[in-house]
Motif scaffolding. Structure first.
Motif, mmCIF file in Angstrom:
data_model
loop_
_atom_site.group_PDB
_atom_site.id
_atom_site.type_symbol
_atom_site.label_atom_id
_atom_site.label_comp_id
_atom_site.label_asym_id
_atom_site.label_seq_id
_atom_site.Cartn_x
_atom_site.Cartn_y
_atom_site.Cartn_z
ATOM 1 N N THR A 93 0.839 -1.208 0.000
ATOM 2 C CA THR A 93 0.000 0.000 0.000
ATOM 3 C C THR A 93 0.869 1.252 0.000
ATOM 4 N N THR A 94 1.885 1.252 0.864
ATOM 5 C CA THR A 94 2.778 2.398 0.950
ATOM 6 C C THR A 94 3.621 2.550 -0.306
ATOM 7 N N LEU A 95 4.054 1.451 -0.885
ATOM 8 C CA LEU A 95 4.800 1.522 -2.141
ATOM 9 C C LEU A 95 3.951 2.163 -3.240
ATOM 10 N N LEU A 96 2.669 1.836 -3.271
ATOM 11 C CA LEU A 96 1.775 2.433 -4.268
ATOM 12 C C LEU A 96 1.680 3.949 -4.088
ATOM 13 N N LEU A 97 1.675 4.376 -2.834
ATOM 14 C CA LEU A 97 1.668 5.819 -2.572
ATOM 15 C C LEU A 97 2.965 6.467 -3.045
ATOM 16 N N ARG A 98 4.094 5.801 -2.809
ATOM 17 C CA ARG A 98 5.375 6.356 -3.237
ATOM 18 C C ARG A 98 5.490 6.394 -4.757
ATOM 19 N N LEU A 99 4.718 5.568 -5.435
ATOM 20 C CA LEU A 99 4.676 5.622 -6.899
ATOM 21 C C LEU A 99 3.775 6.751 -7.394
ATOM 22 N N GLY A 100 3.147 7.456 -6.453
ATOM 23 C CA GLY A 100 2.402 8.653 -6.817
ATOM 24 C C GLY A 100 0.895 8.532 -6.828
ATOM 25 N N ALA A 101 0.353 7.414 -6.344
ATOM 26 C CA ALA A 101 -1.100 7.254 -6.341
ATOM 27 C C ALA A 101 -1.765 8.417 -5.603
ATOM 28 N N ALA A 102 -2.815 8.957 -6.194
ATOM 29 C CA ALA A 102 -3.575 10.008 -5.520
ATOM 30 C C ALA A 102 -4.363 9.430 -4.362
ATOM 31 N N HIS A 103 -4.861 8.204 -4.563
ATOM 32 C CA HIS A 103 -5.623 7.528 -3.511
ATOM 33 C C HIS A 103 -5.564 6.021 -3.734
ATOM 34 N N VAL A 104 -5.429 5.288 -2.634
ATOM 35 C CA VAL A 104 -5.453 3.825 -2.676
ATOM 36 C C VAL A 104 -6.597 3.341 -1.808
ATOM 37 N N HIS A 105 -7.521 2.600 -2.407
ATOM 38 C CA HIS A 105 -8.576 1.927 -1.652
ATOM 39 C C HIS A 105 -8.124 0.486 -1.477
ATOM 40 N N SER A 106 -7.824 0.095 -0.240
ATOM 41 C CA SER A 106 -7.252 -1.215 0.031
ATOM 42 C C SER A 106 -8.215 -2.050 0.863
ATOM 43 N N LEU A 107 -8.434 -3.291 0.434
ATOM 44 C CA LEU A 107 -9.356 -4.199 1.107
ATOM 45 C C LEU A 107 -8.597 -5.390 1.681
ATOM 46 N N GLU A 108 -8.870 -5.712 2.945
ATOM 47 C CA GLU A 108 -8.231 -6.836 3.626
ATOM 48 C C GLU A 108 -9.303 -7.656 4.338
ATOM 49 N N ARG A 109 -9.278 -8.979 4.129
ATOM 50 C CA ARG A 109 -10.324 -9.829 4.714
ATOM 51 C C ARG A 109 -10.113 -10.088 6.200
ATOM 52 N N TYR A 110 -8.900 -9.908 6.708
ATOM 53 C CA TYR A 110 -8.613 -10.145 8.126
ATOM 54 C C TYR A 110 -8.553 -8.809 8.877
ATOM 55 N N ALA A 111 -9.443 -8.642 9.844
ATOM 56 C CA ALA A 111 -9.502 -7.386 10.583
ATOM 57 C C ALA A 111 -8.205 -7.101 11.332
ATOM 58 N N VAL A 112 -7.578 -8.124 11.884
ATOM 59 C CA VAL A 112 -6.341 -7.909 12.639
ATOM 60 C C VAL A 112 -5.224 -7.394 11.735
ATOM 61 N N LEU A 113 -5.140 -7.906 10.508
ATOM 62 C CA LEU A 113 -4.141 -7.413 9.567
ATOM 63 C C LEU A 113 -4.451 -5.983 9.137
ATOM 64 N N ALA A 114 -5.713 -5.701 8.918
ATOM 65 C CA ALA A 114 -6.101 -4.343 8.521
ATOM 66 C C ALA A 114 -5.721 -3.335 9.601
ATOM 67 N N GLU A 115 -5.926 -3.696 10.865
ATOM 68 C CA GLU A 115 -5.575 -2.784 11.958
ATOM 69 C C GLU A 115 -4.071 -2.607 12.070
ATOM 70 N N ASP A 116 -3.328 -3.710 11.933
ATOM 71 C CA ASP A 116 -1.864 -3.604 11.986
ATOM 72 C C ASP A 116 -1.336 -2.743 10.844
ATOM 73 N N ALA A 117 -1.910 -2.930 9.651
ATOM 74 C CA ALA A 117 -1.478 -2.142 8.494
ATOM 75 C C ALA A 117 -1.772 -0.666 8.710
ATOM 76 N N ARG A 118 -2.937 -0.373 9.245
ATOM 77 C CA ARG A 118 -3.307 1.026 9.493
ATOM 78 C C ARG A 118 -2.328 1.665 10.479
ATOM 79 N N SER A 119 -1.924 0.905 11.484
ATOM 80 C CA SER A 119 -0.988 1.432 12.481
ATOM 81 C C SER A 119 0.392 1.673 11.877
ATOM 82 N N ALA A 120 0.780 0.840 10.903
ATOM 83 C CA ALA A 120 2.109 0.954 10.299
ATOM 84 C C ALA A 120 2.213 2.107 9.306
ATOM 85 N N LEU A 121 1.078 2.538 8.746
ATOM 86 C CA LEU A 121 1.098 3.642 7.790
ATOM 87 C C LEU A 121 1.517 4.934 8.481
#
Length: 217
Positions: A93-121
């Motif tokens: 997700t972060t790599l996509l932002l560094r490539l210049g994405a204006a917006h990334v809509h990211s979907l994750e089926r595991y809530a625990v992974l989604a929360e960890d990813a959000r914290s890492a951003l």
């Protein structure tokens, strides 16, 4: 980034170049994003190696050379609206932002992974990311509108047709077809005349995408 961190990042990129990664934009993004920030704490010493790393819920961080292959094929450009299916650690997700994405809509089926990813951003990155828990292979979970690029962070036996409909004219989808043991890169391009072209490429070591929202919370 510290001097030691800069040296490690440069060595990381050189190693990827040695594995055949040539796209300058992709290499620059990989150099700028510290993979160890997204890796499990006990595996951070392995983050700058070209290895897939285990994540919670039986998932994995894809090896950097595989990510580089997929990002090169994706061809994301500044200002684009992107859909990512399979957030995982949030590293891609972060790599996509560094490539210049204006917006990334990211979907994750595991809530625990989604929360960890959000914290890492990084805080400044969160304003350009919509990170949701849901099944990106279910049409009902996709947001409205079309995307310039769609990235599938996993292999499928078949590509869901509703994802083609989610591509804007001139858009592109990148993923893999097959199983985790025998998957090949797949690129789907939608022409400005709405014609769809699909091609397959090199073999990839990539985990499978599982449909459905996980029951693990």
């Amino acid at each position: 980034m510290t001097t030691d961190g800069s040296i490690e990042a440069a060595a990381f990129v050189m190693a990827l170049r040695g594995r055949g990664v040539r796209d300058t934009d992709t290499l620059r993004a990989l150099e700028r994003v510290p993979r160890e920030r997204f890796a499990p704490a006990h595996l951070r010493d392995l983050a700058r190696r070209d290895l897939a790393l285990p994540l919670p819920c039986g998932q994995t961080m894809t090896a950097p050379s595989v990510i580089a292959t997929m990002l090169t094929a994706l061809g994301a450009r500044p200002g684009m609206r992107l859909l990512e299916i399979g957030t995982g650690s949030g590293y891609v997700t972060t790599l996509l932002l560094r490539l210049g994405a204006a917006h990334v809509h990211s979907l994750e089926r595991y809530a625990v992974l989604a929360e960890d990813a959000r914290s890492a951003l990084l805080p400044e990155d969160r304003v350009r990311v919509t990170l949701a828990t849901g099944d990106g292979l279910d049409p009902a979970c996709l947001p409205e509108g079309r995307f310039d690029r769609i990235l599938l962070n996993g292999a499928l036996s078949d590509l869901p047709p509703h994802l083609f409909a989610a591509l804007a004219p001139g858009g592109r989808l990148v993923g893999a077809l097959g199983t985790a043991e025998a998957a090949r890169l797949v690129v789907v391009a939608v022409g400005t005349d709405a014609a769809i072209q699909e091609r397959t490429g090199d073999r990839l070591r990539l985990g499978s995408l599982t449909p459905g929202r996980a029951r693990v919370l």
